[in-house]
Design a protein around this motif. Structure first.
Motif, mmCIF file in Angstrom:
data_model
loop_
_atom_site.group_PDB
_atom_site.id
_atom_site.type_symbol
_atom_site.label_atom_id
_atom_site.label_comp_id
_atom_site.label_asym_id
_atom_site.label_seq_id
_atom_site.Cartn_x
_atom_site.Cartn_y
_atom_site.Cartn_z
ATOM 1 N N TRP A 13 0.685 -1.251 -0.283
ATOM 2 C CA TRP A 13 0.496 0.094 -0.046
ATOM 3 C C TRP A 13 0.438 0.908 -0.315
ATOM 4 O O TRP A 13 0.116 2.146 -0.510
ATOM 5 C CB TRP A 13 -0.961 -0.356 1.347
ATOM 6 N N THR A 64 -0.015 6.496 -2.865
ATOM 7 C CA THR A 64 -0.792 6.138 -1.343
ATOM 8 C C THR A 64 -2.190 7.413 -1.253
ATOM 9 O O THR A 64 -3.098 6.866 -0.715
ATOM 10 C CB THR A 64 0.105 5.766 -0.312
ATOM 11 N N ARG A 114 -4.353 6.277 -3.557
ATOM 12 C CA ARG A 114 -5.786 5.129 -3.277
ATOM 13 C C ARG A 114 -6.494 5.461 -1.988
ATOM 14 O O ARG A 114 -7.156 4.925 -2.107
ATOM 15 C CB ARG A 114 -4.137 4.172 -2.638
ATOM 16 N N TYR A 115 -6.056 5.485 -0.522
ATOM 17 C CA TYR A 115 -7.287 6.508 0.180
ATOM 18 C C TYR A 115 -8.224 7.172 -0.623
ATOM 19 O O TYR A 115 -9.396 6.813 0.023
ATOM 20 C CB TYR A 115 -6.381 7.852 1.347
ATOM 21 N N TYR A 151 -10.197 4.347 -2.298
ATOM 22 C CA TYR A 151 -10.982 3.776 -1.105
ATOM 23 C C TYR A 151 -12.003 4.633 -0.451
ATOM 24 O O TYR A 151 -13.126 3.952 -0.410
ATOM 25 C CB TYR A 151 -10.076 3.254 -0.174
ATOM 26 N N CYS A 152 -11.676 6.046 -0.366
ATOM 27 C CA CYS A 152 -12.667 6.493 0.347
ATOM 28 C C CYS A 152 -14.046 6.658 -0.645
ATOM 29 O O CYS A 152 -15.388 6.738 -0.116
ATOM 30 C CB CYS A 152 -12.190 7.860 1.313
ATOM 31 N N VAL A 197 -8.982 3.796 9.255
ATOM 32 C CA VAL A 197 -8.046 3.605 8.459
ATOM 33 C C VAL A 197 -6.904 2.856 9.924
ATOM 34 O O VAL A 197 -7.221 4.294 10.741
ATOM 35 C CB VAL A 197 -8.131 4.551 7.920
ATOM 36 N N GLY A 214 -3.424 3.061 9.974
ATOM 37 C CA GLY A 214 -2.949 2.891 8.792
ATOM 38 C C GLY A 214 -1.376 3.098 9.074
ATOM 39 O O GLY A 214 -0.663 4.431 9.351
ATOM 40 N N LEU A 244 -1.906 14.767 4.791
ATOM 41 C CA LEU A 244 -3.497 13.677 5.015
ATOM 42 C C LEU A 244 -4.453 14.915 5.987
ATOM 43 O O LEU A 244 -5.570 14.961 5.799
ATOM 44 C CB LEU A 244 -3.446 12.371 6.095
ATOM 45 N N HIS A 287 -13.400 10.914 7.684
ATOM 46 C CA HIS A 287 -12.667 10.148 8.656
ATOM 47 C C HIS A 287 -12.097 10.039 8.688
ATOM 48 O O HIS A 287 -11.196 11.425 9.932
ATOM 49 C CB HIS A 287 -11.876 9.351 6.933
ATOM 50 N N ILE A 342 -8.075 8.163 10.751
ATOM 51 C CA ILE A 342 -7.408 7.357 10.156
ATOM 52 C C ILE A 342 -5.635 7.610 11.857
ATOM 53 O O ILE A 342 -5.873 8.600 12.480
ATOM 54 C CB ILE A 342 -6.369 8.449 9.402
#
Lengths: 297, 312
Positions: B68, B75, B78-79, B82-83, B94, B96, B118, B127, B129
């Motif tokens: 990942w 990355t 990718r997050y 996904y979200c 997550v 992570g 982030l 979200h 994390i």
């Protein structure tokens, strides 16, 4: 005679050319023929249409009106002619003589040459297309020696490719519609079956406007109005590179079509282009649909 | 515990018990609340976490961290993906655990920058994390920096040393490699010359043995950066191609447009709106490239694209 499978575009034809047009739709035929005859008027050539049926000249050439041609005036002046010779049962037998005579007559009337477009019905092609072959063979010395250029039209809905291939060998090659755009990186061509545009090469910051122009013009084509709303089809199978600015244009066009209830269909999009679309968030745009390339035309 | 709004916490653990103590309830509470729960943790921690969660582990999606956390921008992408898949209204939790082992100083710094980004990238999301940091294995600097890139620590306490992402971003820039080594192929940037740049970049990448897909990515990334020079950088610049031991480096510099138009914050780090009239180019550049450094300046910008050399 050179028996090469070369394909040229109608705007690049020159005297002596004797080319085969295999067309899939009436739109394709009319597009090529209109360019051929109107280029002839521009070049000081007489245009002669030899249709397969005995129909009035004004009707046979009426498709030229859409291109801004005053057909009645051109017919009256003799710059365009229609001869029903090939509508006769034995019309193929002396086709070479007819064209030889007409070419000489055109020069005698003060033209720089003759453009001739022929078409025969399948029933007149003879058993095994023999009379057609013989006729095409006899034409060759006419084109070689006189100021004449010609297109022999074949409806691909009637003649299949196995019949056309040997016939094409009796011509100097095949002819197709002019490219919509051509530069060092990109060519844009009109496709007819299915109707749309084909992009080959690379689209970047230097030529994206040509794509925009072609896409915009595409909306005006009759077939773009379907029962499912306006539809534009782009064949991208030979597209090697497209940048973000050009993809953004496609997205914008798709959204505009979608707002009118329609679709922008992209065919044969390469995996690396699909990846870029996904990364940029352009894989789920309303009105944008990706399809496999389908068979090679 | 239930929260609303974005939460980004560092969990500094020194034992398996501490790891499980910080993550199991987090996951369980999330499942109970109907959240999607994703665990991207060191491979050795996957069986630990699965066992502790028991039957509930089937509802948790596990991914090995090495798969990942390959490159920071990817990355991040990718997050986002996904979200997005789990809908705008459902909270994603997550766990992570970034990978720090085997990173160079440059790469470590870029992953620290990622942790800080982030906070910006998901600021408006619901979200949550939680980032485990293994204090037994990680260098002290990595663990210390976690407190600067996460607003909250371990048990939800506020980090007193949390750094504003914009300041932290500038700090990371100051640590970027200043010079690129070796002689370089130089291609001038001209108004009609983006194709020439693409040819030169492709030839260079192929000579260096980059696979075809990565060659295309490098060509596309270089092209978009050149287009930015033509549009925003005054139109005059140069592309330099060279490499170090680890990377092929494509450097695009310009002489600047010398305008006062505002420069974007966190350029290319935040996903663009699909219908926006701009902003896709630099996002794409970062997604296609392994590491990107940029110094955008009206008086002249420099963007460097780093592509990892293929393993011999």
């Amino acid at each position: 005679m050179a028996v090469s499978p070369t394909r040229t575009t109608v705007g690049r034809m020159r005297q002596g050319d004797h080319l085969l047009l295999g067309y899939d739709t009436d739109e394709e035929r009319e597009t090529v023929l209109a360019a051929f005859l109107l280029d002839g008027l521009a070049c000081g050539h007489r245009g002669l249409l030899l249709p397969p049926a005995d129909i009035p000249a004004g009707v046979a050439l009426s498709f030229l009106e859409a291109y801004g041609c005053r057909v009645d005036e051109e017919l009256a002046a003799g710059r365009l002619c229609v001869d029903a010779h090939l509508a006769q049962p034995e019309g193929l037998w002396d086709l070479d003589e007819v064209i030889r005579r007409e070419a000489r007559r055109a020069v005698g009337d003060g033209y720089l040459g003759l453009r001739v477009a022929t078409e025969v019905l399948r029933a007149q092609a003879g058993r095994g297309l023999k009379s057609l072959h013989d006729s095409e063979l006899l034409l060759d010395p006419v084109f070689a020696s006189l100021p004449v250029l010609g297109i022999c039209q074949y409806d691909r809905r009637v003649f299949d490719e196995s019949e056309l291939a040997p016939l094409a060998g009796l011509h100097h090659g095949r002819v197709g519609a002019d490219q919509v755009w051509h530069d060092d990186l990109l060519s844009i061509t009109r496709t007819f079956a299915p109707p749309g545009l084909a992009l080959a090469g690379e689209v970047d910051d230097t030529n994206v406007t040509a794509v925009a122009r072609a896409l915009h013009a595409e909306r005006a084509r009759p077939h773009s109005r379907t029962p499912d709303g306006p539809r534009t089809r782009l064949d991208l199978r030979d597209l090697l590179f497209i940048d973000v600015g050009a993809l953004r244009l496609l997205v914008f066009s798709a959204l505009a079509l979608s707002a009118a209830g329609g679709t922008l269909v992209l065919c044969g999009v390469a995996p690396h282009v699909q990846r870029v679309m996904r990364v940029a968030g352009w894989d789920r745009v309303p009105g944008l649909r990706l399809e496999p390339a389908g068979p090679t035309p | 515990m239930s929260r609303t709004g974005f939460v980004h916490q560092a969990l500094r653990y020194g034992s398996d018990v501490e790891l499980l103590g910080g993550t199991v309830d987090f996951a369980t509470d999330g499942l109970a609340a109907g959240d999607a729960v994703l665990a991207v943790v060191a491979a050795r921690n996957i069986p630990l976490l699965r066992e502790a969660l028991g039957d509930r582990s089937r509802q948790v999606e596990f991914v090995a961290a090495d798969d990942w956390y390959d490159y920071p921008s990817r990355t991040l992408g990718r997050y986002h993906a996904y979200c997005d898949r789990h809908g705008p209204n459902r909270r994603v939790r997550v766990i992570g655990e970034p990978v720090w082992a085997g990173r160079s100083g440059f790469e470590t710094r870029e992953w620290m920058r990622y942790e800080s980004l982030l906070n910006v990238a998901f600021a408006d999301s619901p979200h949550w994390i939680l980032c485990p940091y293994d204090t037994r294995r990680l260098p002290a600097l990595v663990v210390e920096t976690a407190a600067r890139t996460h607003p909250e620590l371990d048990d939800g306490s506020i980090s007193s040393v949390y750094a504003d992402p914009a300041h932290f971003y500038a700090e990371c820039d100051a640590h970027c490699p200043d010079q690129v080594p070796g002689a370089a192929d130089r291609i001038p940037i001209t108004r009609d010359g983006s194709a020439a740049v693409r040819r030169a970049v492709a030839a260079y990448a192929r000579r260096a043995g980059l696979p075809e897909q990565r060659t295309y990515d490098l060509v596309a990334a270089a092209h978009e950066t050149v287009v930015n020079v033509l549009r925003h950088g005054g139109g005059r610049g140069v592309v330099r191609l060279h490499g170090d031991q680890d990377h092929l480096i494509c450097e695009i510099s310009d002489e600047g447009a010398h305008t006062s138009s505002p420069l974007p914050d966190f350029p290319g780090h935040l996903p663009p709106e699909p219908r926006a009239p701009n902003g896709h180019g630099l996002w794409l550049v970062r997604q296609l490239t392994d590491l990107v450094t940029e110094r955008l300046d009206p008086a002249g910008s420099v963007v460097r694209l780093y592509f990892r050399r293929p393993a011999a």
